[in-house]
Design a protein around this motif. Structure first.
Motif, PDB file in Angstrom:
ATOM      1  N   TRP A  68      -6.630  -3.500  -2.365  1.00  0.00           N
ATOM      2  CA  TRP A  68      -6.406  -4.554  -3.365  1.00  0.00           C
ATOM      3  C   TRP A  68      -7.059  -5.894  -2.993  1.00  0.00           C
ATOM      4  CZ3 TRP A  68      -2.289  -2.109  -0.816  1.00  0.00           C
ATOM      5  CH2 TRP A  68      -1.744  -2.813   0.250  1.00  0.00           C
ATOM      6  N   ASN A 110       0.194  -0.730  -8.036  1.00  0.00           N
ATOM      7  CA  ASN A 110      -0.050  -1.821  -8.985  1.00  0.00           C
ATOM      8  C   ASN A 110      -1.112  -2.792  -8.473  1.00  0.00           C
ATOM      9  OD1 ASN A 110       1.379  -4.813 -10.010  1.00  0.00           O
ATOM     10  ND2 ASN A 110       0.678  -3.297 -11.467  1.00  0.00           N
ATOM     11  N   GLN A 111      -1.006  -3.142  -7.189  1.00  0.00           N
ATOM     12  CA  GLN A 111      -2.003  -4.066  -6.622  1.00  0.00           C
ATOM     13  C   GLN A 111      -3.401  -3.459  -6.660  1.00  0.00           C
ATOM     14  OE1 GLN A 111       0.404  -4.703  -2.873  1.00  0.00           O
ATOM     15  NE2 GLN A 111      -0.555  -6.710  -3.042  1.00  0.00           N
ATOM     16  N   LYS A 114      -4.795  -3.278 -10.283  1.00  0.00           N
ATOM     17  CA  LYS A 114      -5.244  -4.577 -10.784  1.00  0.00           C
ATOM     18  C   LYS A 114      -6.571  -4.997 -10.140  1.00  0.00           C
ATOM     19  CE  LYS A 114      -1.201  -6.780 -10.591  1.00  0.00           C
ATOM     20  NZ  LYS A 114       0.030  -7.519 -10.898  1.00  0.00           N
ATOM     21  N   VAL A 118     -10.116  -5.740 -12.079  1.00  0.00           N
ATOM     22  CA  VAL A 118     -10.815  -7.026 -11.942  1.00  0.00           C
ATOM     23  C   VAL A 118     -12.283  -6.784 -11.573  1.00  0.00           C
ATOM     24  CG1 VAL A 118     -10.997  -9.087 -10.473  1.00  0.00           C
ATOM     25  CG2 VAL A 118      -8.774  -8.419 -11.404  1.00  0.00           C
ATOM     26  N   GLY A 153       1.733  -5.900 -15.507  1.00  0.00           N
ATOM     27  CA  GLY A 153       0.741  -6.986 -15.553  1.00  0.00           C
ATOM     28  C   GLY A 153      -0.585  -6.601 -16.190  1.00  0.00           C
ATOM     29  N   LEU A 154      -0.770  -5.334 -16.548  1.00  0.00           N
ATOM     30  CA  LEU A 154      -2.018  -4.976 -17.240  1.00  0.00           C
ATOM     31  C   LEU A 154      -1.988  -5.590 -18.627  1.00  0.00           C
ATOM     32  CD1 LEU A 154      -2.346  -2.933 -14.923  1.00  0.00           C
ATOM     33  CD2 LEU A 154      -3.121  -1.277 -16.593  1.00  0.00           C
ATOM     34  N   GLN A 155      -3.129  -6.020 -19.076  1.00  0.00           N
ATOM     35  CA  GLN A 155      -3.147  -6.604 -20.415  1.00  0.00           C
ATOM     36  C   GLN A 155      -4.487  -6.409 -21.105  1.00  0.00           C
ATOM     37  OE1 GLN A 155      -2.417 -10.851 -19.932  1.00  0.00           O
ATOM     38  NE2 GLN A 155      -2.666 -10.554 -17.748  1.00  0.00           N
ATOM     39  N   ASP A 158      -7.652  -4.153 -20.316  1.00  0.00           N
ATOM     40  CA  ASP A 158      -7.309  -3.299 -19.159  1.00  0.00           C
ATOM     41  C   ASP A 158      -6.882  -1.911 -19.627  1.00  0.00           C
ATOM     42  OD1 ASP A 158      -7.644  -5.487 -17.519  1.00  0.00           O
ATOM     43  OD2 ASP A 158      -5.499  -5.878 -17.247  1.00  0.00           O
TER      44      ASP A 158
END
Ligand code: PEP
Length: 252
Positions: A68, A110-111, A114, A118, A153-155, A158
């Motif tokens: 991450w 999750n880390q 994300k 990115v 936290g995905l949006q 994503d």
């Protein structure tokens, strides 16, 4: 309509010479099947070689893990930018073997997811219950926790890059496959949950693969289920003929 995606997870198999032979075989067998997105997720040491081999073909390249952090003191780890530089498109995150042997948790999944997003990589996030959890009637509870925490936290865009792999742990490498009904039930549950997290319109576009002893003999039936959009294949992806037969079974 969702385009099926079949990904081979080579795990810790194939030296460079073996990888070259396998990817050549896969290219020859499925290199013209446009109706399925075919991906090979290879060991880090094979990435550059396989990247060259799949260049200009319809085959996609994936890795099996990503860290991450952008860079730094994380001995033995590989960053998303390093993968991207090698031409990697997909990365498996949270495979049950990572969870079982290397302390992967929903929070680190999750880390990693994300960080992958990115950097412009597409995560294949794995979820699935153990035999004990299934027998205790906790399958949906476990999968829901893994997905809610793993995807927190995905949006926006994503979600379009995300692939989920439902892999019942008791079916991985064991020769035991979930029945089509068992698999479809959990896939439908995951899609409903994705609807809550991302909106139903977006959830309808997210591909959910099945993984766990998928082979040519059972692949077509599993992948004909309404919410099963392909497969994540371990053992049967190590031989071009069996992997290709599964890819052909995904054509709708
Ligand atoms: C896997 O490792 O993701 C997997 C599904 O393995 P197998 O196909 O060997 O059960």
């Amino acid at each position: 309509m969702r385009k099926p995606i079949v990904a081979g997870n080579w795990k810790m198999n194939k030296t460079r010479a073996e990888a070259a032979a396998l990817v050549a075989g896969i290219k020859a067998e499925v290199g013209s099947i446009n109706a399925v997105e075919t991906v090979v997720c290879v060991p880090f040491t094979d990435l550059d070689l396989v990247a060259q081999a799949v260049k200009g073909s319809i085959l996609g390249l994936g890795a099996q893990n990503v860290h991450w952090a952008e860079k730094g003191a994380f001995t033995g780890e590989i960053s998303a930018a390093m993968l991207k530089e090698l031409g990697v498109t997909y990365v498996i995150i949270g495979h049950s073997e990572r969870r079982q042997y290397f302390g992967e948790t929903d929070a680190t999944v999750n880390q990693r997811a994300k960080a992958a997003l990115v950097a412009g990589l597409k995560p294949i996030v794995c979820v699935g219950e153990t035999l004990m959890e299934r027998e205790a009637g906790q399958t949906t509870q476990v999968v829901e926790r893994q997905a809610r925490v793993g995807l927190a936290g995905l949006q926006g865009a994503d979600w379009d890059k995300l692939v989920i792999a439902y892999e019942p742990v008791w079916a991985i490498g064991t020769g035991k496959t979930a029945t089509t009904a068992q698999a479809q039930e959990v896939h439908a549950f995951i899609r409903k949950l994705l609807g809550e997290l991302a909106g139903t319109e977006t959830a309808a576009k997210i591909r959910i693969q099945y993984g766990g002893s998928m082979k040519p003999e059972n692949a077509k039936e599993l992948m004909s289920q309404p919410d099963i959009d392909g497969g994540l294949i371990g053992g049967a992806s190590l031989e071009a003929g069996s992997f290709a037969a599964i890819v052909r079974g995904a054509v709708r």
